[in-house]
Design a protein around this motif. Structure first.
Motif, PDB file in Angstrom:
ATOM      1  N   SER A 214       0.847  -1.429   0.033  1.00  0.00           N
ATOM      2  CA  SER A 214      -0.098  -0.038   0.045  1.00  0.00           C
ATOM      3  C   SER A 214       0.952   1.148  -0.109  1.00  0.00           C
ATOM      4  O   SER A 214       1.710   1.436   0.826  1.00  0.00           O
ATOM      5  N   SER A 215       0.563   2.089  -0.904  1.00  0.00           N
ATOM      6  CA  SER A 215       1.280   3.410  -1.028  1.00  0.00           C
ATOM      7  C   SER A 215       0.657   4.577  -0.107  1.00  0.00           C
ATOM      8  O   SER A 215       1.305   5.588   0.102  1.00  0.00           O
ATOM      9  N   ARG A 217      -1.840   6.155  -1.261  1.00  0.00           N
ATOM     10  CA  ARG A 217      -2.599   7.232  -2.086  1.00  0.00           C
ATOM     11  C   ARG A 217      -4.059   7.302  -2.193  1.00  0.00           C
ATOM     12  O   ARG A 217      -4.673   8.142  -2.115  1.00  0.00           O
ATOM     13  N   ALA A 276      -9.227   2.982   5.188  1.00  0.00           N
ATOM     14  CA  ALA A 276      -8.559   2.758   3.734  1.00  0.00           C
ATOM     15  C   ALA A 276      -7.228   2.019   4.150  1.00  0.00           C
ATOM     16  O   ALA A 276      -6.619   1.593   3.001  1.00  0.00           O
ATOM     17  N   ALA A 278      -4.265  -0.636   4.724  1.00  0.00           N
ATOM     18  CA  ALA A 278      -4.017  -1.910   4.445  1.00  0.00           C
ATOM     19  C   ALA A 278      -3.232  -2.535   6.032  1.00  0.00           C
ATOM     20  O   ALA A 278      -1.852  -2.508   6.028  1.00  0.00           O
ATOM     21  N   VAL A 279      -3.884  -3.038   6.830  1.00  0.00           N
ATOM     22  CA  VAL A 279      -3.518  -3.348   8.077  1.00  0.00           C
ATOM     23  C   VAL A 279      -3.211  -4.685   7.982  1.00  0.00           C
ATOM     24  O   VAL A 279      -3.697  -5.652   7.530  1.00  0.00           O
ATOM     25  N   ASP A 308      -8.385  -6.294  14.991  1.00  0.00           N
ATOM     26  CA  ASP A 308      -8.853  -5.928  13.840  1.00  0.00           C
ATOM     27  C   ASP A 308      -9.743  -4.428  14.093  1.00  0.00           C
ATOM     28  O   ASP A 308     -10.670  -4.452  14.999  1.00  0.00           O
ATOM     29  N   LEU A 310     -11.273  -2.170  12.609  1.00  0.00           N
ATOM     30  CA  LEU A 310     -12.839  -1.898  12.245  1.00  0.00           C
ATOM     31  C   LEU A 310     -13.513  -2.635  13.449  1.00  0.00           C
ATOM     32  O   LEU A 310     -14.475  -1.939  13.593  1.00  0.00           O
ATOM     33  N   GLY A 324     -15.519   1.000   5.415  1.00  0.00           N
ATOM     34  CA  GLY A 324     -14.588  -0.131   5.307  1.00  0.00           C
ATOM     35  C   GLY A 324     -13.926  -0.334   3.922  1.00  0.00           C
ATOM     36  O   GLY A 324     -14.834   0.020   3.026  1.00  0.00           O
ATOM     37  N   ALA A 327     -10.087  -5.654   0.002  1.00  0.00           N
ATOM     38  CA  ALA A 327      -9.063  -5.629  -1.213  1.00  0.00           C
ATOM     39  C   ALA A 327      -9.236  -7.059  -1.439  1.00  0.00           C
ATOM     40  O   ALA A 327      -8.850  -7.948  -0.463  1.00  0.00           O
TER      41      ALA A 327
HETATM   42  O1  PMT Z   1      -2.516   2.603  -0.605  1.00  0.00           O
HETATM   43  P1  PMT Z   1      -2.916   2.350  -2.240  1.00  0.00           P
HETATM   44  O2  PMT Z   1      -1.504   1.975  -2.776  1.00  0.00           O
HETATM   45  O3  PMT Z   1      -3.225   3.689  -2.836  1.00  0.00           O
HETATM   46  O4  PMT Z   1      -3.732   1.253  -2.322  1.00  0.00           O
HETATM   47  C1  PMT Z   1      -5.167   1.259  -1.932  1.00  0.00           C
HETATM   48  C2  PMT Z   1      -5.454   0.033  -1.312  1.00  0.00           C
HETATM   49  C3  PMT Z   1      -5.765  -1.265  -2.144  1.00  0.00           C
HETATM   50  C4  PMT Z   1      -4.343  -0.474   0.153  1.00  0.00           C
HETATM   51  C5  PMT Z   1      -7.006   0.376  -0.624  1.00  0.00           C
HETATM   52  O5  PMT Z   1      -7.851   0.743  -1.862  1.00  0.00           O
HETATM   53  C6  PMT Z   1      -7.521  -0.923   0.065  1.00  0.00           C
HETATM   54  O6  PMT Z   1      -8.232  -1.673  -0.369  1.00  0.00           O
HETATM   55  N1  PMT Z   1      -7.377  -0.732   1.359  1.00  0.00           N
HETATM   56  C7  PMT Z   1      -7.740  -1.731   2.439  1.00  0.00           C
HETATM   57  C8  PMT Z   1      -6.872  -2.800   2.156  1.00  0.00           C
HETATM   58  C9  PMT Z   1      -7.211  -4.065   3.252  1.00  0.00           C
HETATM   59  O7  PMT Z   1      -6.656  -4.281   4.297  1.00  0.00           O
HETATM   60  O8  PMT Z   1      -8.220  -4.894   2.865  1.00  0.00           O
HETATM   61  P2  PMT Z   1      -8.795  -6.249   3.780  1.00  0.00           P
HETATM   62  O9  PMT Z   1      -9.898  -6.522   2.962  1.00  0.00           O
HETATM   63  O10 PMT Z   1      -7.827  -6.992   4.295  1.00  0.00           O
HETATM   64  O11 PMT Z   1      -9.451  -5.462   4.976  1.00  0.00           O
HETATM   65  C10 PMT Z   1     -10.882  -4.895   5.238  1.00  0.00           C
HETATM   66  C11 PMT Z   1     -11.240  -3.869   5.952  1.00  0.00           C
HETATM   67  O12 PMT Z   1     -10.665  -4.023   7.184  1.00  0.00           O
HETATM   68  C12 PMT Z   1     -10.181  -2.764   5.589  1.00  0.00           C
HETATM   69  O13 PMT Z   1     -11.068  -1.417   5.587  1.00  0.00           O
HETATM   70  C13 PMT Z   1      -9.066  -2.670   6.690  1.00  0.00           C
HETATM   71  O14 PMT Z   1      -8.775  -1.308   6.801  1.00  0.00           O
HETATM   72  C14 PMT Z   1      -9.756  -3.181   7.819  1.00  0.00           C
HETATM   73  N2  PMT Z   1      -8.942  -3.861   8.596  1.00  0.00           N
HETATM   74  C15 PMT Z   1      -8.127  -4.875   8.179  1.00  0.00           C
HETATM   75  C16 PMT Z   1      -7.325  -5.710   9.029  1.00  0.00           C
HETATM   76  C17 PMT Z   1      -7.215  -5.283  10.687  1.00  0.00           C
HETATM   77  N3  PMT Z   1      -6.402  -5.864  11.071  1.00  0.00           N
HETATM   78  N4  PMT Z   1      -7.744  -4.276  10.927  1.00  0.00           N
HETATM   79  C18 PMT Z   1      -8.639  -3.705  10.201  1.00  0.00           C
HETATM   80  O15 PMT Z   1      -9.373  -2.519  10.478  1.00  0.00           O
END
Ligand code: PMT
Length: 405
Positions: A214-215, A217, A276, A278-279, A308, A310, A324, A327
């Motif tokens: 993740s950048s 952006r 947003a 990427a945790v 987690d 969220l 949320g 990805a």
């Molecule tokens: O940063 P960029 O390069 O611009 O790329 C953007 C992105 C692809 C990172 C962005 O658009 C994106 O998808 N962000 C969420 C990435 C992610 O972690 O997705 P996930 O499907 O694994 O997680 C689902 C949700 O739970 C997300 O809102 C995440 O922030 C949240 N989460 C996940 C894990 C965790 N331990 N705690 C969380 O809160």
């Protein structure tokens, strides 16, 4: 938090030739005080009255004055500058500048930008009272007004040439107030937005970590779009190499646990949380105090699950409106809908990730889903454009949810 009238606005200030050009220096400061990011373009005649250096120092950005400057064009071309701006403000606007705008000239940088930009254009005229009263000037202004160009002033009084009458540049504070009023109330004014962005790094030893691509952006673009719509924004940023967008508070964190603490410290005082970031889902159970050495065999790392974030925010007694991200590499809609329900979100933005998609890119595509079967597909576009549309949808859903309660 006090929301300034131009928070997040990107104002391109055009300075045309005339004795009032020196007053534009004060205007740059006032625009900055109101929260705007300012870039200045001087016309060739303005550069006879004032120096680019003054405006560079005050705006903190390079000043452009020629269409034919090769190094400047390589850094930010006039077309990029035209796209960058969401307001073009010309102050002072001379009679000649107004005439050239009215007739669609594009023979210098400022007039070219005005033609090439979709931004709102405002002019603050300044000229001799006789020139102001001339039928040609008034006809040119009428033409500009008809096309939606805003005209601020002029004031009247004694002039540099000794005349008395209309044609004085409005004071800087008055121009800023006119600009704020002309922009109208913004959709998210009064709302507090918390946005997380970027990756988290989970340290293995003092020099190695587990991270992701993740950048930041996407999250930064969302924070910027919310600020531009009038929200007071707190941005929780993982380790990224991005500048903070104008008009917001930024908190830098490294690991998922640091991000969790920063988010939880802020969540209750915010109306909306957009996750947003990427945790990292896992971290090494133990961070080695010294650099791990090769042993000739395999290295086994024991990983434990990260909090987690969220889910923890969703469990708060006074939870914000929760947005949320999902990805996914496959079955995007199905997995995202499941995540929306499981994490008890108010909205989810799903993106397909993988080679050349989502992470690190300048553009993205999003599928927005919300409870009750709501759905909006945002086609692939620059992340800033997508963020504006996502933030507009969040505003709408937030209002709908509030009316419901
Ligand atoms: O940063 P960029 O390069 O611009 O790329 C953007 C992105 C692809 C990172 C962005 O658009 C994106 O998808 N962000 C969420 C990435 C992610 O972690 O997705 P996930 O499907 O694994 O997680 C689902 C949700 O739970 C997300 O809102 C995440 O922030 C949240 N989460 C996940 C894990 C965790 N331990 N705690 C969380 O809160």
């Amino acid at each position: 938090m006090n929301v300034q009238g131009l928070t997040g606005a990107r104002v391109l200030l055009g300075v045309s030739g005339g004795i009032a050009a020196y007053k534009a220096a004060e205007l740059v400061r006032r625009l900055g005080d109101a929260g705007a990011e300012v870039r200045v373009v001087l016309t060739a005649n303005a550069a006879r009255f004032v120096t680019a250096l003054t405006f560079q120092a005050l705006s903190g950005n390079p000043v452009r004055s020629s269409l034919w400057d090769e190094s400047a064009e390589a850094a930010m071309s006039h077309i990029e500058l035209a796209r960058w701006a969401d307001e073009v403000l010309i102050a002072p606007a001379s009679a000649d500048c107004i005439a050239r705008l009215a007739h669609g000239h594009a023979d210098d940088l400022l007039t070219t930008i005005c033609l090439a930009s979709a931004a709102a254009v405002s002019v603050a005229p300044a000229m001799n009272q006789q020139m102001w009263a001339h039928a040609a000037t008034q006809a040119n202004l009428a033409l500009l007004r008809e096309r939606g160009v805003r005209v601020f002033g002029p004031g009247s009084g004694s002039q540099a040439c000794g005349d008395i009458g209309a044609g004085r540049l409005l004071e800087a504070g008055a121009i800023v107030a006119e600009l704020i009023a002309a922009r109208g109330p913004r959709a998210l004014a009064g709302l507090n937005f918390l946005v997380s962005a970027g990756p988290t790094y989970e340290d293995i030893d003092p020099v190695r970590f587990i991270g992701n691509r993740s950048s930041g952006r996407m999250g930064f673009a969302i924070a910027e779009a919310a600020a531009q719509q009038g929200a007071a924004v707190t941005l929780i940023a993982g380790p990224v190499a991005l500048a903070t967008p104008a008009g917001m508070t930024r908190v830098d964190v490294r690991s998922a646990r640091e991000m969790r603490d920063a988010v939880l410290a802020q969540a209750a005082r915010n109306d909306v949380f957009v996750s947003a970031a990427a945790v990292a889902d896992f971290r090494p159970q133990i961070m080695a105090p010294q650099k791990l050495k090769k042993t000739g065999g395999a290295l086994e790392l024991s990983l434990v699950q990260n909090p987690d974030i969220l889910a923890e925010v969703a469990a708060l007694p006074q939870r914000p409106f929760l947005v949320g991200f999902a990805a996914e590499t496959e079955n995007v809609e199905e997995y995202a809908r499941a995540k929306l329900e499981r994490k008890r979100l108010d909205l989810i933005a799903a993106n397909q990730v993988g080679a050349g998609l989502g992470f690190e890119q300048g553009d993205n595509a999003l599928l927005l889903l919300w409870p009750g079967g709501g759905r909006e597909q945002l086609a692939r576009a620059d992340k800033r454009d997508l963020a504006r549309r996502l933030v507009a949808r969040i505003g709408e859903q937030w209002r709908a949810a509030r009316e419901h309660t």
